[in-house]
Design a protein around this motif. Sequence first.
Motif, PDB file in Angstrom:
ATOM      1  N   ALA A  34       0.827  -1.205   0.000  1.00 25.64           N
ATOM      2  CA  ALA A  34       0.000   0.000   0.000  1.00 25.64           C
ATOM      3  C   ALA A  34       0.864   1.258   0.000  1.00 25.64           C
ATOM      4  O   ALA A  34       0.519   2.266  -0.633  1.00 25.64           O
ATOM      5  CB  ALA A  34      -0.932  -0.010   1.207  1.00 25.64           C
ATOM      6  N   ARG A  35       1.994   1.213   0.697  1.00 19.33           N
ATOM      7  CA  ARG A  35       2.931   2.341   0.677  1.00 19.33           C
ATOM      8  C   ARG A  35       3.467   2.578  -0.733  1.00 19.33           C
ATOM      9  O   ARG A  35       3.566   3.716  -1.199  1.00 19.33           O
ATOM     10  CB  ARG A  35       4.113   2.086   1.614  1.00 19.33           C
ATOM     11  CG  ARG A  35       3.815   2.227   3.088  1.00 19.33           C
ATOM     12  CD  ARG A  35       5.084   2.030   3.907  1.00 19.33           C
ATOM     13  NE  ARG A  35       6.013   3.144   3.738  1.00 19.33           N
ATOM     14  CZ  ARG A  35       7.305   3.089   4.033  1.00 19.33           C
ATOM     15  NH1 ARG A  35       7.832   1.970   4.488  1.00 19.33           N
ATOM     16  NH2 ARG A  35       8.071   4.142   3.870  1.00 19.33           N
ATOM     17  N   GLU A  79       1.984   1.620  -3.523  1.00 22.16           N
ATOM     18  CA  GLU A  79       0.837   2.081  -4.316  1.00 22.16           C
ATOM     19  C   GLU A  79       0.650   3.593  -4.174  1.00 22.16           C
ATOM     20  O   GLU A  79       0.460   4.318  -5.161  1.00 22.16           O
ATOM     21  CB  GLU A  79      -0.417   1.342  -3.850  1.00 22.16           C
ATOM     22  CG  GLU A  79      -1.705   1.745  -4.544  1.00 22.16           C
ATOM     23  CD  GLU A  79      -2.915   1.072  -3.920  1.00 22.16           C
ATOM     24  OE1 GLU A  79      -4.011   1.208  -4.486  1.00 22.16           O
ATOM     25  OE2 GLU A  79      -2.773   0.416  -2.856  1.00 22.16           O
ATOM     26  N   THR A  80       0.733   4.079  -2.954  1.00 21.64           N
ATOM     27  CA  THR A  80       0.592   5.518  -2.697  1.00 21.64           C
ATOM     28  C   THR A  80       1.732   6.296  -3.341  1.00 21.64           C
ATOM     29  O   THR A  80       1.515   7.343  -3.960  1.00 21.64           O
ATOM     30  CB  THR A  80       0.571   5.788  -1.181  1.00 21.64           C
ATOM     31  OG1 THR A  80      -0.535   5.099  -0.606  1.00 21.64           O
ATOM     32  CG2 THR A  80       0.457   7.279  -0.893  1.00 21.64           C
ATOM     33  N   GLY A 127       1.281   6.858  -6.854  1.00 23.28           N
ATOM     34  CA  GLY A 127       0.151   7.709  -7.214  1.00 23.28           C
ATOM     35  C   GLY A 127      -0.921   6.967  -7.974  1.00 23.28           C
ATOM     36  O   GLY A 127      -1.603   7.537  -8.838  1.00 23.28           O
ATOM     37  N   GLU A 149      -4.096   3.632  -7.927  1.00 22.77           N
ATOM     38  CA  GLU A 149      -5.031   2.859  -7.117  1.00 22.77           C
ATOM     39  C   GLU A 149      -5.088   1.444  -7.668  1.00 22.77           C
ATOM     40  O   GLU A 149      -5.342   1.240  -8.852  1.00 22.77           O
ATOM     41  CB  GLU A 149      -6.428   3.493  -7.140  1.00 22.77           C
ATOM     42  CG  GLU A 149      -6.508   4.814  -6.412  1.00 22.77           C
ATOM     43  CD  GLU A 149      -7.922   5.344  -6.314  1.00 22.77           C
ATOM     44  OE1 GLU A 149      -8.857   4.589  -6.675  1.00 22.77           O
ATOM     45  OE2 GLU A 149      -8.098   6.486  -5.878  1.00 22.77           O
ATOM     46  N   VAL A 171       0.624   4.904   6.952  1.00 26.48           N
ATOM     47  CA  VAL A 171      -0.040   4.142   5.890  1.00 26.48           C
ATOM     48  C   VAL A 171      -1.500   3.906   6.227  1.00 26.48           C
ATOM     49  O   VAL A 171      -2.387   4.004   5.371  1.00 26.48           O
ATOM     50  CB  VAL A 171       0.664   2.775   5.671  1.00 26.48           C
ATOM     51  CG1 VAL A 171      -0.065   1.963   4.611  1.00 26.48           C
ATOM     52  CG2 VAL A 171       2.108   2.976   5.281  1.00 26.48           C
ATOM     53  N   ARG A 181      -4.582   6.024   5.276  1.00 27.26           N
ATOM     54  CA  ARG A 181      -5.238   5.847   3.971  1.00 27.26           C
ATOM     55  C   ARG A 181      -5.837   4.462   3.823  1.00 27.26           C
ATOM     56  O   ARG A 181      -6.928   4.297   3.323  1.00 27.26           O
ATOM     57  CB  ARG A 181      -4.216   6.082   2.845  1.00 27.26           C
ATOM     58  CG  ARG A 181      -4.864   6.136   1.466  1.00 27.26           C
ATOM     59  CD  ARG A 181      -3.810   6.364   0.394  1.00 27.26           C
ATOM     60  NE  ARG A 181      -2.948   5.209   0.223  1.00 27.26           N
ATOM     61  CZ  ARG A 181      -3.277   4.141  -0.499  1.00 27.26           C
ATOM     62  NH1 ARG A 181      -4.451   4.076  -1.097  1.00 27.26           N
ATOM     63  NH2 ARG A 181      -2.444   3.142  -0.616  1.00 27.26           N
TER      64      ARG A 181
END
Length: 321
Positions: A166-167, A169-170, A173, A175, A312, A315
Amino acid sequence: MKTIQYLAALALVASTGAMAQFAPSSAVKISSVFPTGSGPDVVARVVAEKLQGRWGQPVIVDAKPGGAGAVAINGMKGAAPTGNDLVVVDVGNLSINPLIFKKLSYDPQADLVPVALLYKTAFFVAVAADSPFKTYKDLMAAAAHKNAPLRYGSNAVGGPIHLGSARLETAMGTEMLHVPYRETSQLYAAVATGEIHWAYGSVATAGGLVRGNRLRFLAVADTRRSPAMPEVPTLEEAGGPKGLDALTWVALMAPKGTPAHVVADINKAVNDALSQNDVKEKMASFGFAISTGPAQQVADLMSADRANYADVLKRVKVSID
């Protein structure tokens, strides 16, 4: 007279030093949150063998997986703080679980005291061997398309692989769709067959499938390349986010209240075991990085990673009853 006093003082110091040495008079039990045969379990047994030779007492590793680590930790936390009862845990048990469990049956800071860091290991971005993504930039380009989000997997909701992914993915930028699996073997089988597009994996968990030509590593989420697979670029080298890592680590803990000198003596014994050539070779085969040092480095990792994962989780909403 002064000579007699000096000799008496030396004798007192020597006696005090001898008393401070941890020398168990009975078996030492190391509970483990990991299943028998897993990488951390193998490391725990290798170290236990060295400790047994050093102390002249049985050092038994008791695998007690389950309950997100609670089974092993709760079985040990109430033991007498003599150094005879220890537990092997990881970043998930110490830094993540307090953030995601509404009711956690143990408190890492109130119930446990750090003893030694056994190892760190980095995660690699793994895809199927026949994946159309030949490079990490290919994966990034595909992830940028909003119409068909990429699917990534993990072996536990809220675990290091899930939150580490997820980190990333963020940082990219984008989804993506998270697909959780019950077991690590299921996760990497899903990557190999194309059921999901990618997953984080370590040399220990996914390296065999890479060597068997079922998976391919695109990049390692670390600031430097892995000695175990030096041909794989870092995320930054591959065109990904700068300064982003995805690491997990495993540590040895004792019940709260264990005397500082006992902790220090066990820490030294573990560090000495990890520094032996045969142990270093075994660790390298798993892609595990040894980081010998004082118990404080475990406390520092606990604190730093709790902050990282808390960020993390702002979000990625994960809450477990």
